[in-house]
Design a protein around this motif. Sequence first.
Motif, PDB file in Angstrom:
ATOM      1  N   UNK A   6       3.174 -69.223  67.649  1.00 52.00           N
ATOM      2  CA  UNK A   6       3.379 -67.618  67.673  1.00 52.00           C
ATOM      3  C   UNK A   6       4.789 -67.232  68.144  1.00 52.00           C
ATOM      4  N   UNK A   7       4.843 -68.095  69.406  1.00 56.94           N
ATOM      5  CA  UNK A   7       5.985 -67.881  70.297  1.00 56.94           C
ATOM      6  C   UNK A   7       7.441 -67.930  69.352  1.00 56.94           C
ATOM      7  N   UNK A   8       7.361 -69.304  68.809  1.00 55.95           N
ATOM      8  CA  UNK A   8       8.529 -69.833  68.108  1.00 55.95           C
ATOM      9  C   UNK A   8       8.685 -68.907  66.799  1.00 55.95           C
ATOM     10  N   UNK A   9       7.672 -68.364  66.216  1.00 55.13           N
ATOM     11  CA  UNK A   9       7.892 -67.410  64.856  1.00 55.13           C
ATOM     12  C   UNK A   9       8.393 -66.180  65.444  1.00 55.13           C
ATOM     13  N   UNK A  10       7.871 -65.617  66.566  1.00 55.13           N
ATOM     14  CA  UNK A  10       8.425 -64.551  67.232  1.00 55.13           C
ATOM     15  C   UNK A  10       9.857 -64.436  67.502  1.00 55.13           C
ATOM     16  N   UNK A  11      10.146 -65.598  68.094  1.00 57.51           N
ATOM     17  CA  UNK A  11      11.457 -65.537  68.819  1.00 57.51           C
ATOM     18  C   UNK A  11      12.699 -65.888  67.975  1.00 57.51           C
ATOM     19  N   UNK A  12      12.347 -66.939  66.924  1.00 59.11           N
ATOM     20  CA  UNK A  12      13.263 -67.461  65.966  1.00 59.11           C
ATOM     21  C   UNK A  12      12.886 -67.142  64.498  1.00 59.11           C
TER      22      UNK A  12
END
Length: 110
Positions: free
Chosen positions: A94-100
Motif C-alpha cells: 500500500x505504501x509503495x502504491x501510495x508513494x510511487x
Amino acid sequence: MSFLVGTASGALAAGGVYYGFSSMMSSRTQQHRADLHHLSDRLVNASSDIPAPLSAAARIPQRPFAAMLQNSWNKQVEALFRRTGDLDKQVVDWARKTLYGGEASRNKPE
C-alpha cells in the motif's frame, strides 16, 4: 615395701586396661572383617536381573485433552503471526502504491 606394692598394683591396673582395650579392638576387628566378607558375598552373588526404572518417556502421563488444548493454542498463535506477516506485506505494498503511484514493483531499478 609400699613402693613395690604401689608399682605392682599400677602395673597390674595398666596391664588390665591394655588387655581390655586390646581384646575389644581385636573382637571389633574380627566383627568388621566378618561384616565386610558378608557384604562382599552379597555383592558378588547379587542377581544381575535387577529391574531398571522406567524410562523418562514412559513416566510422563498421557494427557490427550491437554495435548489437544496445547495444539489448538499453538495453531492460533501461528495463525496470528502469519496474519501479522501478511499485514506487514500489505502495508508495504500500500505504501509503495501510495508513494510511487500505480503498481510499484519490489525490485530495485538497475
